[in-house]
Each structure stands twice: as structure tokens, then as C-alpha cells.
Design an enzyme around this catalytic site. Structure first.
Site, short mmCIF file in Angstrom:
data_model
loop_
_atom_site.label_atom_id
_atom_site.label_comp_id
_atom_site.label_asym_id
_atom_site.label_seq_id
_atom_site.Cartn_x
_atom_site.Cartn_y
_atom_site.Cartn_z
N CYS A 56 -0.29 4.64 -6.65
CA CYS A 56 -1.40 3.24 -5.23
C CYS A 56 -2.04 1.62 -5.89
O CYS A 56 -2.21 1.58 -7.38
CB CYS A 56 -2.61 4.36 -5.72
N CYS B 198 1.19 -1.33 -0.04
CA CYS B 198 0.29 0.15 0.43
C CYS B 198 0.85 0.66 -0.29
O CYS B 198 1.90 1.11 0.94
CB CYS B 198 -1.04 -0.25 1.47
N1 DGL Z 1 -3.80 0.64 -1.99
C1 DGL Z 1 -3.01 1.59 -1.60
C2 DGL Z 1 -2.15 2.18 -1.77
O1 DGL Z 1 -1.31 1.56 -2.44
C3 DGL Z 1 -4.37 2.75 -0.09
C4 DGL Z 1 -5.81 3.05 -1.01
C5 DGL Z 1 -6.44 3.43 -0.05
O2 DGL Z 1 -6.58 3.18 1.50
O3 DGL Z 1 -6.86 5.03 0.04
O4 DGL Z 1 -2.34 3.63 -1.31
#
Ligand code: DGL
Length: 260
Positions: free
Chosen positions: A183, A73
Site C-alpha cells: 500500500c 494506490c
Molecule cells: N494508498 C492506498 C493503497 O495503496 C490506499 C489506502 C486506503 O485508502 O485505504 O492501497
């Protein structure tokens, strides 16, 4: 040899785009995926909240005897990786804002990076950008609504194309020829990105394969590889409901089929 599992976590379903690359690169390794789900999205949370959620995820994975943990993440990496590294001695792999490969590949001298608000305000992005600021123009854009589209399985809808268009059309108009998917949810929206890009010569950069290579490197460096040819397991967990867990498992199948 070390047959303990690798832990991978994200706010929700997005980290499956990283999970898929690790599963493909390291078929002998058992993987435990934790998709929070309860507190998703992390994008607009405070750094303190994200540190708390990330600590809970790490504690869960440590409880499953993981030998290495991937913070799949970008938002959690931006808010919490230093904090987590100061608290835990287990090898931790975070997401990189892939500014370097984009800057090196750009012909137009303009690159776009789409990410959550939290990631774009983080020190990691600031540091990566300032390193390449004299080589390329770096245009950040918040992927407003992107995570929600993926979490509700609406990636292949006209709405998804409209939401992606709103975020990236200004970058394309400014001449960006590389767009970094900053993301881990965003690779699920690849089709919508491609539809908006159309015939323009623009590359999408997904950092997930580089993260899998980093995991492989750390396993070798720390002599943590599992026994070759063993029966590896893939398991999934969430802080949310059974319905969310079912969705997560279905999404992992979708991730395996998708050509990101
Ligand atoms: N998948 C996440 C990232 O890589 C987070 C997205 C989220 O929960 O806002 O930033």
C-alpha cells in the site's frame, strides 16, 4: 517532446511515496498530484465506490491535460485498473503487488505482504501469488489502522509501532525474510517497521522505484518525454479541504526528505 504534465493520484497522502520517486527519476517532468482526501481510506470501500472515485480523479487529471496517469494506490489499482483501461486511452500505470522481487530475494522461502483488505482480495494479488506459490510461502496481512496513522501524521509514535507490530509480528514469527509494502501509504511507516523487525534479517520491499522506472519506460516508448532542462512544475490538488491540501503539501516535503 511533450511538455504536458504527468498525473498521479491516490486516496490521500500515500501516493506521495510514488510521487517522490517519479520526481527524483524524472526531474524535467511536470507532475500534478491529486490526493482524494474526501473519500479516504479506500481500503474497506466497495469496488464500485473505488471505480467511481478513481474515475473522478482521472477526469480531474485529464482536465489538467495530463499525458500519462499513475494510479499510485494499490487498492484503486486492484479495484479499477481494468475498468479505467477500458474507458480511457491515455497511458495508465498501476501499482504492482511486488511478489516477484520478494520471492526472488527470499532465502527463508517465506514472504509477507501487508496491504489493505481491498488489495488482498483483488485479482492482481491472487494472480501474482499463484505465480510464485510453488517457490515461496506467501503470508498476507491487512495493515489495520496503518493508513489512518499516516493520514494523521502519527507515524512516529509508540502507537504506530504497536499497530505495525500487531500486523507483522505473526509474519516474522513464521520466518518471513521479505515484507512487501503493498500500500503506498506504508513506506511512511518504515521507521515503525524497522523498530518491530529489530535485529532480524528482514528486507522491506517498496514497489515505488519500480513504478517510476515503468513511467520512464512508457514515456520513452510513446515519445512523451518533456524537453530536457526545462523548468518543471509540481502541483497538488485534493477533493477535500484547504487544510487537507496544506497537509498534503507538507507531506510531500516530508516524502522528499525521507529515506524509504
Ligand atoms: N494508498 C492506498 C493503497 O495503496 C490506499 C489506502 C486506503 O485508502 O485505504 O492501497
Amino acid at each position: 517532446m511533450d511538455n504536458r504534465p504527468i498525473g498521479i493520484f491516490d486516496s490521500g497522502l500515500g501516493g506521495l511515496t510514488v510521487w517522490k520517486e517519479i520526481a527524483r527519476a524524472l526531474p524535467d517532468e511536470s507532475l500534478i498530484y491529486f490526493g482524494d482526501g474526501k473519500n479516504c481510506p479506500y481500503g474497506s470501500r466497495t469496488p464500485e465506490e473505488i471505480r467511481q472515485f478513481s474515475t473522478e480523479a482521472i477526469e480531474f487529471l485529464l482536465g489538467k491535460a495530463c499525458k500519462l496517469i499513475v494510479v499510485a494506490c494499490n487498492t484503486a489499482t486492484a479495484a479499477a485498473i481494468d475498468y479505467l483501461r477500458s474507458r480511457y486511452s491515455i497511458p495508465l500505470v498501476g501499482m504492482e503487488p511486488a511478489v516477484k522481487p520478494a520471492a526472488l530475494a527470499s532465502q527463508s522461502g517465506v514472504i509477507g505482504i501487508v496491504a489493505t483488505e481491498g488489495s488482498l482480495h483483488g485479482e492482481l494479488f491472487r494472480a501474482a501469488s499463484s505465480k510464485y506459490a510453488d517457490k515461496v510461502r506467501i503470508l498476507p496481512a491487512v495493515g489495520e489502522g496503518f493508513v489512518e496513522l499516516v493520514e494523521s501524521n502519527r507515524e512516529e509514535t509508540p502507537e504506530a509501532v504497536a499497530v505495525v507490530r500487531k500486523a507483522i509480528e505473526p509474519l516474522l514469527e513464521e520466518g518471513a525474510d521479505q515484507i512487501v509494502l503493498g500500500c503506498t501509504h506504508y513506506p511512511f511507516l518504515t521507521k515503525a517497521f524497522r523498530q518491530v523487525i529489530g535485529t532480524r534479517k528482514v528486507a522491506l520491499i517498496n514497489p515505488a522505484p519500480a513504478i517510476a522506472r515503468r513511467v520512464e519506460f512508457l514515456l520513452s516508448q510513446n515519445e512523451l518525454h518533456a524537453e530536457p532542462g526545462r523548468q518543471a512544475t509540481r502541483t497538488f490538488h485534493t477533493a477535500a479541504s484547504q487544510d487537507y491540501l496544506d497537509k498534503l503539501i507538507a507531506k510531500s516535503e516530508q516524502a522528499k526528505q525521507m529515506d524509504f
